[in-house]
Design a protein around this motif. Sequence first.
Motif, PDB file in Angstrom:
ATOM      1  N   ASP A   1       0.649  -1.122   0.260  1.00 22.19           N
ATOM      2  CA  ASP A   1      -0.052   0.467  -0.563  1.00 22.19           C
ATOM      3  C   ASP A   1       0.607   1.035  -0.008  1.00 22.19           C
ATOM      4  O   ASP A   1       1.064   2.114  -0.644  1.00 22.19           O
ATOM      5  N   ALA A   2       1.796   1.012   0.693  1.00 22.55           N
ATOM      6  CA  ALA A   2       2.990   2.241   0.471  1.00 22.55           C
ATOM      7  C   ALA A   2       3.661   2.675  -0.827  1.00 22.55           C
ATOM      8  O   ALA A   2       3.583   4.126  -1.228  1.00 22.55           O
TER       9      ALA A   2
ATOM     10  N   ALA B   1      -2.660   4.129 -12.896  1.00 23.72           N
ATOM     11  CA  ALA B   1      -2.968   2.511 -12.013  1.00 23.72           C
ATOM     12  C   ALA B   1      -2.685   2.656 -11.042  1.00 23.72           C
ATOM     13  O   ALA B   1      -3.207   1.511 -10.328  1.00 23.72           O
ATOM     14  N   ALA B   2      -1.675   2.820 -10.098  1.00 19.54           N
ATOM     15  CA  ALA B   2      -1.595   2.068  -8.632  1.00 19.54           C
ATOM     16  C   ALA B   2      -3.245   2.860  -7.506  1.00 19.54           C
ATOM     17  O   ALA B   2      -3.133   2.412  -7.123  1.00 19.54           O
ATOM     18  N   LEU B   3      -3.670   3.627  -8.543  1.00 16.43           N
ATOM     19  CA  LEU B   3      -4.795   4.113  -7.832  1.00 16.43           C
ATOM     20  C   LEU B   3      -5.678   3.472  -7.972  1.00 16.43           C
ATOM     21  O   LEU B   3      -6.960   3.230  -7.260  1.00 16.43           O
ATOM     22  N   ARG B   4      -6.283   2.463  -8.977  1.00 17.69           N
ATOM     23  CA  ARG B   4      -6.665   2.471  -9.258  1.00 17.69           C
ATOM     24  C   ARG B   4      -5.903   0.575  -8.527  1.00 17.69           C
ATOM     25  O   ARG B   4      -6.776   0.064  -7.663  1.00 17.69           O
ATOM     26  N   LEU B   5      -5.368   0.184  -8.495  1.00 20.05           N
ATOM     27  CA  LEU B   5      -5.245  -1.128  -7.794  1.00 20.05           C
ATOM     28  C   LEU B   5      -5.568  -0.806  -6.168  1.00 20.05           C
ATOM     29  O   LEU B   5      -5.856  -1.427  -4.914  1.00 20.05           O
ATOM     30  N   LEU B   6      -4.949   0.824  -5.277  1.00 23.57           N
ATOM     31  CA  LEU B   6      -5.623   1.059  -4.132  1.00 23.57           C
ATOM     32  C   LEU B   6      -7.425   0.813  -4.022  1.00 23.57           C
ATOM     33  O   LEU B   6      -7.871   0.432  -2.916  1.00 23.57           O
TER      34      LEU B   6
ATOM     35  N   GLN C   1      -8.935  -0.647  -6.202  1.00 19.34           N
ATOM     36  CA  GLN C   1      -9.771  -2.496  -6.013  1.00 19.34           C
ATOM     37  C   GLN C   1      -9.740  -2.881  -4.247  1.00 19.34           C
ATOM     38  O   GLN C   1     -10.101  -3.691  -4.279  1.00 19.34           O
ATOM     39  N   ARG C   2      -8.333  -2.974  -4.085  1.00 23.93           N
ATOM     40  CA  ARG C   2      -7.554  -3.295  -2.713  1.00 23.93           C
ATOM     41  C   ARG C   2      -8.829  -3.388  -1.797  1.00 23.93           C
ATOM     42  O   ARG C   2      -9.166  -3.372  -0.628  1.00 23.93           O
TER      43      ARG C   2
ATOM     44  N   LEU D   1     -13.449  -0.807   3.051  1.00 23.67           N
ATOM     45  CA  LEU D   1     -14.063   0.760   3.045  1.00 23.67           C
ATOM     46  C   LEU D   1     -15.960   1.016   2.817  1.00 23.67           C
ATOM     47  O   LEU D   1     -16.290   1.686   3.705  1.00 23.67           O
ATOM     48  N   ARG D   2     -16.145   0.762   1.606  1.00 20.77           N
ATOM     49  CA  ARG D   2     -17.967   0.678   1.721  1.00 20.77           C
ATOM     50  C   ARG D   2     -18.467  -0.485   2.188  1.00 20.77           C
ATOM     51  O   ARG D   2     -19.219   0.051   2.989  1.00 20.77           O
TER      52      ARG D   2
END
Length: 195
Positions: A23-24, A36-41, A43-44, A49-50
Amino acid sequence: MRPSDFWRGRAADPPAVDADSTDAELLAAVAARSTAALRLLHQRHAPWLRARLSRRCADPDVVDDALQETFLAVWRSAGRFDGGNPAGWLWTIAVRRLISALRGGGARWIGTGAEPDGHAGQVTGSAEEAVLLGVEHGDLGTALNRLSPELRAVIEATVLDGLTTKEAAHLLGIPEGTVKSRAARARARLREKLS
């Protein structure tokens, strides 16, 4: 510098990331403007959170708005991540966005790019947050977990999330009087369990 980099406002490509990135590492790549990093964050972290936001708000549209605002804030402020717990940092942003959405202030932040205090997307720690992070792991966290879900939800909304009785009632989809009576019962049970 390539011409396309000029328009993006950066001189180098963001670091490469994949599903095995921490995550870091993903947050560092988001700070370097990696979609791409935002998309992975997303998805993870978006599913849990929801789920947690949904326990605090009965309106799925408000939860969706808060979640969208959360990742927009991450995009804007990933460079300010201090290297602590990424999930805790994301949760702090998410719960603040939920409270803002419930108070009606969240939508105006999208258009202006600035928080009410004038800091664009800045997320800072406070003494209150340090205490709240300790709640989950101490005696109080154990006592909270022993409450019924209805009582725990009211305490989380009014005490931990700082909502008014009216806001908590809207969030939980129950009348204000029910919030007050559940809060009183929850406080009494917590006193018993903590003494």
